[in-house]
Enzyme design. Structure first.
Site, mmCIF file in Angstrom:
data_model
loop_
_atom_site.group_PDB
_atom_site.id
_atom_site.type_symbol
_atom_site.label_atom_id
_atom_site.label_comp_id
_atom_site.label_asym_id
_atom_site.label_seq_id
_atom_site.Cartn_x
_atom_site.Cartn_y
_atom_site.Cartn_z
ATOM 1 N N ARG A 56 0.837 -1.207 0.000
ATOM 2 C CA ARG A 56 0.000 0.000 0.000
ATOM 3 C C ARG A 56 0.869 1.254 0.000
ATOM 4 N NH1 ARG A 56 -3.666 2.580 4.359
ATOM 5 N NH2 ARG A 56 -5.077 3.772 3.032
ATOM 6 N N GLY A 83 4.346 10.901 -8.230
ATOM 7 C CA GLY A 83 5.135 9.833 -8.840
ATOM 8 C C GLY A 83 5.899 9.019 -7.806
ATOM 9 N N VAL A 129 1.145 9.851 -5.690
ATOM 10 C CA VAL A 129 1.317 11.233 -5.247
ATOM 11 C C VAL A 129 2.706 11.705 -5.673
ATOM 12 C CG1 VAL A 129 1.195 12.788 -3.287
ATOM 13 C CG2 VAL A 129 -0.141 10.691 -3.259
ATOM 14 N N THR A 137 -7.046 -8.142 -1.841
ATOM 15 C CA THR A 137 -7.148 -9.559 -1.465
ATOM 16 C C THR A 137 -6.397 -9.826 -0.159
ATOM 17 O OG1 THR A 137 -6.739 -11.822 -2.194
ATOM 18 C CG2 THR A 137 -5.117 -10.223 -2.860
ATOM 19 N N HIS A 156 0.640 4.337 -2.656
ATOM 20 C CA HIS A 156 0.465 5.738 -2.256
ATOM 21 C C HIS A 156 1.627 6.593 -2.739
ATOM 22 C CE1 HIS A 156 -2.766 5.495 1.113
ATOM 23 N NE2 HIS A 156 -3.076 4.747 0.085
HETATM 24 C C1 HEM Z 1 -8.750 1.719 -6.263
HETATM 25 C C2 HEM Z 1 -8.670 2.611 -5.322
HETATM 26 C C3 HEM Z 1 -8.244 2.290 -3.910
HETATM 27 C C4 HEM Z 1 -8.840 2.762 -2.786
HETATM 28 C C5 HEM Z 1 -10.031 3.689 -2.711
HETATM 29 C C6 HEM Z 1 -8.140 2.199 -1.663
HETATM 30 C C7 HEM Z 1 -8.437 2.461 -0.346
HETATM 31 C C8 HEM Z 1 -7.932 1.760 0.737
HETATM 32 C C9 HEM Z 1 -8.340 1.941 2.104
HETATM 33 C C10 HEM Z 1 -9.352 2.978 2.592
HETATM 34 C C11 HEM Z 1 -7.690 1.012 2.845
HETATM 35 C C12 HEM Z 1 -7.846 0.775 4.356
HETATM 36 C C13 HEM Z 1 -6.869 1.595 5.144
HETATM 37 C C14 HEM Z 1 -7.106 1.469 6.628
HETATM 38 O O1 HEM Z 1 -8.242 1.631 7.043
HETATM 39 O O2 HEM Z 1 -6.146 1.202 7.367
HETATM 40 C C15 HEM Z 1 -6.862 0.250 1.957
HETATM 41 C C16 HEM Z 1 -6.052 -0.784 2.314
HETATM 42 C C17 HEM Z 1 -5.163 -1.405 1.465
HETATM 43 N N1 HEM Z 1 -4.918 -1.070 0.153
HETATM 44 FE FE1 HEM Z 1 -6.066 0.110 -0.997
HETATM 45 N N2 HEM Z 1 -7.132 1.404 -2.113
HETATM 46 C C18 HEM Z 1 -7.147 1.430 -3.485
HETATM 47 C C19 HEM Z 1 -6.248 0.812 -4.340
HETATM 48 C C20 HEM Z 1 -5.162 0.087 -3.900
HETATM 49 C C21 HEM Z 1 -4.047 -0.316 -4.724
HETATM 50 C C22 HEM Z 1 -3.872 0.063 -6.197
HETATM 51 C C23 HEM Z 1 -3.216 -1.042 -3.939
HETATM 52 C C24 HEM Z 1 -1.894 -1.672 -4.275
HETATM 53 C C25 HEM Z 1 -1.526 -2.053 -5.461
HETATM 54 C C26 HEM Z 1 -3.822 -1.111 -2.620
HETATM 55 C C27 HEM Z 1 -3.331 -1.816 -1.558
HETATM 56 C C28 HEM Z 1 -3.923 -1.874 -0.313
HETATM 57 C C29 HEM Z 1 -3.531 -2.828 0.709
HETATM 58 C C30 HEM Z 1 -2.510 -3.931 0.570
HETATM 59 C C31 HEM Z 1 -4.303 -2.526 1.845
HETATM 60 C C32 HEM Z 1 -4.251 -3.200 3.206
HETATM 61 C C33 HEM Z 1 -3.261 -2.435 4.062
HETATM 62 C C34 HEM Z 1 -2.942 -3.094 5.391
HETATM 63 O O3 HEM Z 1 -3.332 -4.226 5.620
HETATM 64 O O4 HEM Z 1 -2.268 -2.442 6.191
HETATM 65 N N3 HEM Z 1 -4.979 -0.390 -2.637
HETATM 66 N N4 HEM Z 1 -7.024 0.733 0.669
#
Ligand code: HEM
Ligand SMILES: *[C@@H]1O[C@H](CO)[C@@H](O)[C@H](O)[C@H]1NC(C)=O
Ligand SMILES: *[C@@H]1O[C@H](CO)[C@@H](O)[C@H](O)[C@H]1NC(C)=O
Ligand SMILES: *[C@@H]1O[C@H](CO)[C@@H](O)[C@H](O)[C@H]1NC(C)=O
Ligand SMILES: *[C@@H]1O[C@H](CO)[C@@H](O)[C@H](O)[C@H]1NC(C)=O
Ligand SMILES: *[C@@H]1O[C@H](CO)[C@@H](O)[C@H](O)[C@H]1NC(C)=O
Ligand SMILES: *[C@@H]1O[C@H](CO)[C@@H](O)[C@H](O)[C@H]1NC(C)=O
Ligand SMILES: *[C@@H]1O[C@H](CO)[C@@H](O)[C@H](O)[C@H]1NC(C)=O
Length: 323
Positions: free
Chosen positions: A56, A66, A64, A188, A60
């Site tokens: 993640r 690049g 932001v 996932t 991010h």
């Molecule tokens: C499509 C738009 C996306 C949105 C709106 C989004 C939003 C979020 C949000 C809100 C969380 C939860 C954060 C929290 O409450 O701690 C999250 C977790 C996560 N996101 Fe996304 N995300 C997006 C795309 C992506 C992409 C492109 C990736 C990586 C290639 C990604 C990887 C992850 C991972 C791995 C987590 C779990 C983090 C953890 O377990 O600490 N996400 N995301």
């Protein structure tokens, strides 16, 4: 003729991607990639949760300004708020992990390996370490000098975004609908805090107090509300992909078809014909196919607006620019 053959051999063995290059450090710091990989394999305790956080972080960072490690910069006492302060819970352990890898790299070859490349390599190696997909990480990224909190807020997709908004945000980064569907598949694994989504999805949909987003499976929603996300600003942790949040698999997409996407932005992927067709194709294909496709989209993501050559700098400490 021989010159041409040598040239084409070289060209095919060292593919250039944008201006990044596979094995960019092979002369300047030949052990760099091995140092990263060994560290990840030895140190990735609590592997899944850390791997998710690091993946993640890479996302991010790239969205932001690049992929320039601006996400790692600390604010200076005089300066304005930085990206990492926009999401204080993003990954405290992730920052520390990158710092530790970076100090090994600095010990081996001072001032050579950028923090931006370090994030990209660590994210890939961490996902591989938990049995997830491999992707190629061409290197040569330079580190940025600027980090601004408000950029993170305007550039990053929101968990409330509808399909149009997601498509637009990804297109701005050179990513298409297929990349959007595949990269969202990162959900996932990992966890979310109720506070990240529950107010508008479970507790106050469309500003109606108590209303649940009707695009969410009612049993799933009722269960979340009863056991996890009971109140506003609740920081309880929920699984991104209930039952298989530790395994990088296709389950995320299966749940979307059951209307059990956690965020509105996850569920939104089923609201567009093109996107839905991609989901169905992925589910009909093998896990290897998903891994390969995910990897191709990660390669693209890893090249968003990168700085190379003499742009930016190679930071000595990832949390601050060189003085
Ligand atoms: C499509 C738009 C996306 C949105 C709106 C989004 C939003 C979020 C949000 C809100 C969380 C939860 C954060 C929290 O409450 O701690 C999250 C977790 C996560 N996101 Fe996304 N995300 C997006 C795309 C992506 C992409 C492109 C990736 C990586 C290639 C990604 C990887 C992850 C991972 C791995 C987590 C779990 C983090 C953890 O377990 O600490 N996400 N995301
Ligand atoms: C592993 O990660 C989970 C979720 O982030 C956390 O609650 C737990 O304390 C961690 N365990 C260890 C041993 O770090
Ligand atoms: C961040 O995490 C800490 C500790 O887990 C928690 O106390 C805090 O409320 C969280 N903040 C947000 C915005 O989720
Ligand atoms: C999608 O969200 C945008 C704002 O982000 C809004 O302007 C637009 O009307 C929404 N589209 C649909 C179809 O709801
Ligand atoms: C969704 O899919 C359709 C049909 O494939 C496409 O033409 C359209 O531009 C897509 N985007 C939105 C926001 O509906
Ligand atoms: C519910 O949503 C509306 C509209 O977004 C907002 O004005 C209101 O403050 C929200 N209520 C709570 C308790 O957060
Ligand atoms: C939730 O927290 C935000 C900021 O932390 C605050 O503005 C808002 O009033 C809180 N909402 C509720 C319902 O407690
Ligand atoms: C960056 O900030 C963190 C937390 O405030 C601090 O622990 C760390 O020492 C700082 N790093 C540098 C290089 O200033």
């Amino acid at each position: 003729m021989i010159g041409f053959m040598i040239w084409s051999l070289l060209a095919s063995s060292m593919p250039k991607q944008g201006q990044l290059q596979l094995g960019f450090y092979s002369d300047s710091c030949p052990n760099a990639e091995k140092i990263v990989q060994d560290f990840v394999n030895e140190e990735i305790h609590n592997a899944t949760s850390l791997a998710a956080a690091l993946l993640r972080m890479h996302f991010h960072d790239c969205f932001v300004r690049g992929c320039d490690a601006s996400i790692l910069l600390n604010s200076t006492s005089a300066g304005q708020a930085v990206e990492r302060e926009a999401f204080p819970n993003l990954s405290v352990r992730g920052y520390d992990f990158i710092d530790r890898v970076k100090s090994l790299l600095e010990a081996e070859c001072p001032g050579i390996v950028s923090c931006a490349d370090t994030i990209a390599l660590v994210a890939r190696d961490a996902i591989v370490a938990i049995g997830g997909p491999f992707w190629r990480v061409p290197t040569g990224r330079r580190d940025g000098l600027i980090s601004v909190q408000s950029d993170a807020i305007t550039e990053l997709p929101s968990p409330f975004d509808n399909f149009t908004a997601l498509e637009t945000r990804f297109a701005r980064k050179g990513l298409d609908i297929k990349d959007l569907v595949l990269l969202s598949g990162a959900h996932t694994i990992g966890i979310a805090h109720c506070s990240a989504f529950a107010d508008r999805r479970l507790l106050n949909f469309s500003g109606v107090l108590g209303a649940v987003d009707p695009s969410m499976d009612s049993e799933y929603a009722a269960n979340l509300k009863a056991n996890k996300c009971k109140t506003f600003n609740d920081t309880t942790i929920v699984e991104m992909n209930p039952g298989s949040r530790k395994t990088f698999d296709l389950n995320y997409y299966s749940l979307l078809l059951k209307r059990q996407g956690l965020f509105g932005s996850d569920q939104a992927l089923t609201t567009n014909a093109t996107s839905l067709a991609i989901i169905n194709q992925l589910l009909q294909g093998s896990l290897e196919n998903f891994f390969r496709e995910f990897g191709l989209s990660m390669e693209k993501m890893g090249q968003i607006e990168v700085m190379t050559g003499t742009q930016g700098e190679v930071r000595k400490h990832c949390a601050r620019v060189n003085s």
